[in-house]
Design a protein around this motif. Sequence first.
Motif, PDB file in Angstrom:
ATOM      1  N   GLU A  41       0.567  -6.390   0.063  1.00 12.88           N
ATOM      2  CA  GLU A  41       0.866  -7.793  -0.964  1.00 12.88           C
ATOM      3  C   GLU A  41       2.526  -8.053  -0.145  1.00 12.88           C
ATOM      4  O   GLU A  41       2.608  -9.238  -0.091  1.00 12.88           O
ATOM      5  N   ARG A  42       3.450  -7.288   0.210  1.00 15.01           N
ATOM      6  CA  ARG A  42       4.699  -7.059   0.921  1.00 15.01           C
ATOM      7  C   ARG A  42       3.898  -8.199   2.202  1.00 15.01           C
ATOM      8  O   ARG A  42       4.514  -8.826   2.721  1.00 15.01           O
ATOM      9  N   ALA A  43       3.312  -7.095   2.844  1.00 18.30           N
ATOM     10  CA  ALA A  43       2.672  -7.677   4.581  1.00 18.30           C
ATOM     11  C   ALA A  43       1.195  -7.844   4.808  1.00 18.30           C
ATOM     12  O   ALA A  43       0.620  -7.055   5.051  1.00 18.30           O
ATOM     13  N   CYS A  60      -2.883  -5.000   6.486  1.00 15.44           N
ATOM     14  CA  CYS A  60      -1.889  -5.429   6.547  1.00 15.44           C
ATOM     15  C   CYS A  60      -1.290  -6.589   7.620  1.00 15.44           C
ATOM     16  O   CYS A  60      -1.834  -5.948   8.795  1.00 15.44           O
ATOM     17  N   ILE A  61      -0.816  -6.862   7.324  1.00 16.92           N
ATOM     18  CA  ILE A  61       0.294  -8.127   9.023  1.00 16.92           C
ATOM     19  C   ILE A  61      -0.542  -8.671   9.470  1.00 16.92           C
ATOM     20  O   ILE A  61      -1.522  -8.917   9.651  1.00 16.92           O
ATOM     21  N   GLU A  62      -0.405 -10.617   9.374  1.00 16.13           N
ATOM     22  CA  GLU A  62      -1.275 -11.634   9.694  1.00 16.13           C
ATOM     23  C   GLU A  62      -0.762 -11.426  11.613  1.00 16.13           C
ATOM     24  O   GLU A  62       0.373 -10.424  12.022  1.00 16.13           O
ATOM     25  N   PRO A  72      -7.680  -2.073  16.124  1.00 14.43           N
ATOM     26  CA  PRO A  72      -6.743  -2.322  17.727  1.00 14.43           C
ATOM     27  C   PRO A  72      -5.242  -1.904  17.541  1.00 14.43           C
ATOM     28  O   PRO A  72      -4.648  -1.298  18.405  1.00 14.43           O
ATOM     29  N   ASN A  73      -4.973  -1.589  16.126  1.00 17.30           N
ATOM     30  CA  ASN A  73      -3.364  -1.431  15.182  1.00 17.30           C
ATOM     31  C   ASN A  73      -4.049  -0.621  14.417  1.00 17.30           C
ATOM     32  O   ASN A  73      -3.943  -1.336  13.097  1.00 17.30           O
ATOM     33  N   VAL A  74      -3.228   0.818  14.918  1.00 21.48           N
ATOM     34  CA  VAL A  74      -4.083   1.711  13.356  1.00 21.48           C
ATOM     35  C   VAL A  74      -2.575   2.512  12.830  1.00 21.48           C
ATOM     36  O   VAL A  74      -2.142   3.677  14.691  1.00 21.48           O
ATOM     37  N   ILE A  75      -2.252   3.045  12.413  1.00 21.33           N
ATOM     38  CA  ILE A  75      -0.739   3.944  12.502  1.00 21.33           C
ATOM     39  C   ILE A  75      -1.796   5.131  10.780  1.00 21.33           C
ATOM     40  O   ILE A  75      -2.313   4.111   9.793  1.00 21.33           O
TER      41      ILE A  75
END
Length: 116
Positions: A41-43, A60-62, A72-75
Amino acid sequence: MARIRITEADGIAALQAALGEQPSSADVALAVRYTLQLLAERAPGRAVEMRVPPFGAVQCIEGPTHTRGTPPNVIETDPETWLALAMGRERWGDALAAGRISASGPRASLEEILPL
């Protein structure tokens, strides 16, 4: 299929229980899912996938999105570290340096978003 939204009251209760001395697996699972919900919700976006196995993952994240395979972007981190980060009990850089966070990709950072 739409995900079930965790209410704020249920989420806070789960967080309080999960951060206690001997939390149940159910409390930890609900607390992780609630904080992942807050993160999404925040990002909002689909450029980064945040994974907290075995309890959940969100995108998440735009930015650039992916549709198939591993993004390609994994945490990824364990539930205890995730809850500590989400609640501000641990700093992103400290957990990353200690190897408690696996982050791959140029956008794989939540340092500017945490704590929730």
